[in-house]
Design a protein around this motif. Structure first.
Motif, PDB file in Angstrom:
ATOM      1  N   HIS A 220      -4.962  36.117 -19.912  1.00  0.00           N
ATOM      2  CA  HIS A 220      -3.494  36.076 -20.014  1.00  0.00           C
ATOM      3  C   HIS A 220      -3.010  36.052 -21.465  1.00  0.00           C
ATOM      4  O   HIS A 220      -1.843  36.345 -21.733  1.00  0.00           O
ATOM      5  N   ARG A 221      -3.924  35.738 -22.387  1.00  0.00           N
ATOM      6  CA  ARG A 221      -3.514  35.785 -23.793  1.00  0.00           C
ATOM      7  C   ARG A 221      -3.420  37.227 -24.307  1.00  0.00           C
ATOM      8  O   ARG A 221      -2.925  37.478 -25.399  1.00  0.00           O
ATOM      9  N   PHE A 223      -1.510  39.389 -23.068  1.00  0.00           N
ATOM     10  CA  PHE A 223      -0.136  39.887 -22.884  1.00  0.00           C
ATOM     11  C   PHE A 223       0.729  39.479 -24.077  1.00  0.00           C
ATOM     12  O   PHE A 223       0.559  38.394 -24.632  1.00  0.00           O
ATOM     13  N   VAL A 242       5.736  37.317 -15.141  1.00  0.00           N
ATOM     14  CA  VAL A 242       4.440  37.073 -15.780  1.00  0.00           C
ATOM     15  C   VAL A 242       3.871  35.756 -15.268  1.00  0.00           C
ATOM     16  O   VAL A 242       4.595  34.905 -14.736  1.00  0.00           O
ATOM     17  N   CYS A 246       0.494  32.860 -19.578  1.00  0.00           N
ATOM     18  CA  CYS A 246       0.836  33.677 -20.747  1.00  0.00           C
ATOM     19  C   CYS A 246       1.479  32.772 -21.794  1.00  0.00           C
ATOM     20  O   CYS A 246       1.992  31.699 -21.484  1.00  0.00           O
TER      21      CYS A 246
END
Ligand code: SF4
Length: 357
Positions: A220-221, A223, A242, A246
């Motif tokens: 998720h990092r 994004f 999202v 994130c």
């Protein structure tokens, strides 16, 4: 048809593997429940009896009458199912290498160090609030210290519960879910402190109420807020959702933050013609695109979880063969009795707070 691989060994074709999985499933009947996470490969999802996010899978497993639960996901999901399972149920994991880098970022020892340091710095005990995406020993510590587990769907309710009760919180292991939840509750910056991955707390803890572990999900990092900005230019009517794992700026640049379960629900409710941007693991987005051809569903970025990807159909087949042949020890997930009891307490606390507030 069998084929010879590069090492010269005979291997079954993908079709043969899937056919045998179907046959074994049928012959084993209701004795076996195959549960799959939303981020699993499509072939695995198609073979599953139940699909969900980590919370939903734990609930499904706890309510199942099956003697055997095969968890197609990563290890902490299988552990959660084993914590909640009846003592006569077996939880099996097709590949024990299916770990989670984020769960690895908080060890029990480091968490104990942080809880001690917070007490020393502030004069009061902090309550541990631990994300479902964590190892069983951290869940057990959470129960031992009177804390609660949370999910991305109920983190806000549980954090609010402890803040309203005047408690300081140690939130582990996901800094992003922690900060996004704190922001949603309007907690100001000066009440939030960061805890290092070693469990070190800054000396200046005056007025801090939330202590955030410095962990994150590498998937998720990936994004970014730039990706949401690009989608708003290419699709002016887009609604962007999202995952709250994130970073804060990605959540702030989106229209909503939701768990995968919540996203699946929102995509369904959006109706035909909707234009939706989705920021989470790509296998889930791919499946939503396939299931809802009348909506325009656009990924922010194609990010895969390599741990989830380890559960190949061949591995599921090996587990099913093991069940049919009475040889499941190498797939069995075990939790010691004390750890299980403590972790159950932390999960029960989550359910109690979520249901009663
Ligand atoms: S998606 Fe992230 S949190 Fe989930 S299993 Fe993979 S690395 Fe862990």
């Amino acid at each position: 048809m069998s084929v010879r691989d590069n090492a010269g060994q005979m291997r079954e074709s993908a079709t043969e593997v899937l056919d045998e999985i179907r046959q074994l499933k049928e012959s084993l009947g209701g004795n076996v429940l195959i549960a799959a996470h939303h981020y699993q490969r499509e072939e695995i999802v198609r073979m599953a009896d139940a699909v969900g996010d980590s919370y939903r899978l734990a609930v499904i497993a706890s309510e199942s009458d099956a003697d055997v639960i095969i968890m197609c996901g990563v290890r902490f999901m299988a552990e959660s199912a084993a914590i909640l399972a009846r003592s006569d149920q077996r939880v099996l994991l097709p590949d024990f290498d299916a770990g989670c880098p984020m769960a690895d970022m908080t060890t029990r020892v480091a968490a104990e160090r942080a809880l001690d340091a917070i007490k020393e710095q502030t004069g009061t005990e902090a309550v541990p609030l631990t994300y479902m995406n964590s190892w069983a020993d951290l869940k057990a510590l959470t129960g031992e210290r009177g804390g609660s587990i949370c999910t991305s769907g109920n983190a806000k309710k549980i954090m609010a519960h402890y803040l309203d009760a005047g408690k300081n919180i140690l939130f582990m292991p996901d800094r992003n879910l922690g900060i996004n939840t704190a922001r949603a509750l309007g907690v100001p910056d000066h009440e939030i402190a960061l805890v290092s991955a070693q469990g070190e707390v800054s000396a200046d803890c005056a007025g801090k109420r939330i202590f955030l572990w410095d962990g994150f999900c590498p998937v998720h990092r990936e994004f970014t807020a730039e990706q949401t900005a690009v989608l708003r230019v290419t699709h002016p009517d887009i609604q962007i959702m999202v995952h709250p794992e994130c970073t804060e700026d990605v959540v702030a640049s989106s229209d909503a933050a939701a768990s995968t379960e919540g996203m699946a629900r929102d995509i369904e409710r959006a109706g035909a013609g909707a234009v939706l941007g989705v920021g989470t693991e790509y296998r889930f987005v791919e499946r939503m695109i396939r299931e809802y051809p009348d909506r325009t569903i656009v990924p922010l970025h194609t990010a895969y979880c390599s741990d989830m990807d380890l559960i190949a159909p061949e591995k599921l087949l090996q587990v099913l063969r093991g069940v049919a042949g009475g040889d499941t020890d190498r797939f069995l997930v075990t939790i010691d009795d004390q750890g299980r009891e403590d972790a159950r307490r932390a999960l029960a606390q989550m359910i109690a707070i979520t249901e009663n507030s």
